[in-house]
Motif scaffolding. Structure first.
Motif, PDB file in Angstrom:
ATOM      1  N   GLU A 229      28.809  65.145  64.665  1.00  0.00           N
ATOM      2  CA  GLU A 229      29.194  64.779  66.095  1.00  0.00           C
ATOM      3  C   GLU A 229      29.925  66.235  66.365  1.00  0.00           C
ATOM      4  OE1 GLU A 229      31.987  61.414  65.699  1.00  0.00           O
ATOM      5  OE2 GLU A 229      30.399  60.079  65.467  1.00  0.00           O
TER       6      GLU A 229
ATOM      7  N   ARG B 259      28.484  62.107  59.342  1.00  0.00           N
ATOM      8  CA  ARG B 259      28.577  61.687  60.704  1.00  0.00           C
ATOM      9  C   ARG B 259      29.548  62.398  61.569  1.00  0.00           C
ATOM     10  NH1 ARG B 259      28.322  56.469  60.269  1.00  0.00           N
ATOM     11  NH2 ARG B 259      30.619  56.296  59.608  1.00  0.00           N
ATOM     12  N   GLU B 260      30.891  62.817  61.330  1.00  0.00           N
ATOM     13  CA  GLU B 260      31.849  63.473  61.839  1.00  0.00           C
ATOM     14  C   GLU B 260      31.212  65.004  62.007  1.00  0.00           C
ATOM     15  OE1 GLU B 260      35.554  63.372  60.122  1.00  0.00           O
ATOM     16  OE2 GLU B 260      35.715  61.187  60.342  1.00  0.00           O
TER      17      GLU B 260
ATOM     18  N   ASP C  24      27.326  68.340  67.712  1.00  0.00           N
ATOM     19  CA  ASP C  24      26.842  68.079  69.016  1.00  0.00           C
ATOM     20  C   ASP C  24      27.726  68.416  70.080  1.00  0.00           C
ATOM     21  OD1 ASP C  24      24.733  66.904  67.916  1.00  0.00           O
ATOM     22  OD2 ASP C  24      25.363  64.904  67.899  1.00  0.00           O
ATOM     23  N   LYS C  25      29.168  68.366  70.091  1.00  0.00           N
ATOM     24  CA  LYS C  25      30.148  68.622  70.863  1.00  0.00           C
ATOM     25  C   LYS C  25      30.141  70.310  71.284  1.00  0.00           C
ATOM     26  CE  LYS C  25      33.354  64.756  70.090  1.00  0.00           C
ATOM     27  NZ  LYS C  25      34.687  64.628  69.455  1.00  0.00           N
TER      28      LYS C  25
END
Length: 80
Positions: free
Chosen positions: A71, A67-68, A74-75
Motif C-alpha cells: 500500500e 500488505r502495508e 502504491d501511494k
C-alpha cells in the motif's frame, strides 16, 4: 515491522527478561523487538517462534506487513 512478541509474551505471563534468557539475547533486544525498532535475524525469529509454538510468519504478521508495504508503494508511485 509489526509483530506479536509482546502479545504472546504477556499471554504467557512471561517477563521480557525471561524471554531474553530463553532466546539468549539481552532484555533490551526484546524491548526493541516489541516496539518494532529492531528486525531480528532469521535465527532469533525462529527461536522466539519456537518459544511461543508458532511460525515466524504468524509471529511477525508477515501478511499484514507485506500488505502495508504494498500500500505504501502504491501511494508513493501512483502519481508518477
Amino acid at each position: 515491522m509489526k509483530n506479536r512478541v509482546k502479545e504472546l509474551r504477556t499471554d504467557l505471563k512471561m517477563t521480557q527478561e525471561q524471554l531474553s534468557d530463553l532466546v539468549s539475547v539481552s532484555s533490551r533486544t526484546i524491548i526493541s523487538l516489541e516496539k518494532g525498532q529492531y528486525n531480528p535475524s532469521i535465527l532469533l525469529a525462529y527461536k522466539i517462534a519456537c518459544v511461543f509454538n508458532t511460525t515466524i510468519e504468524e509471529l511477525y504478521c508477515l501478511k499484514e506487513n507485506l500488505r502495508e508495504r504494498d500500500e505504501q508503494y502504491d501511494k508513493r508511485y501512483k502519481n508518477l
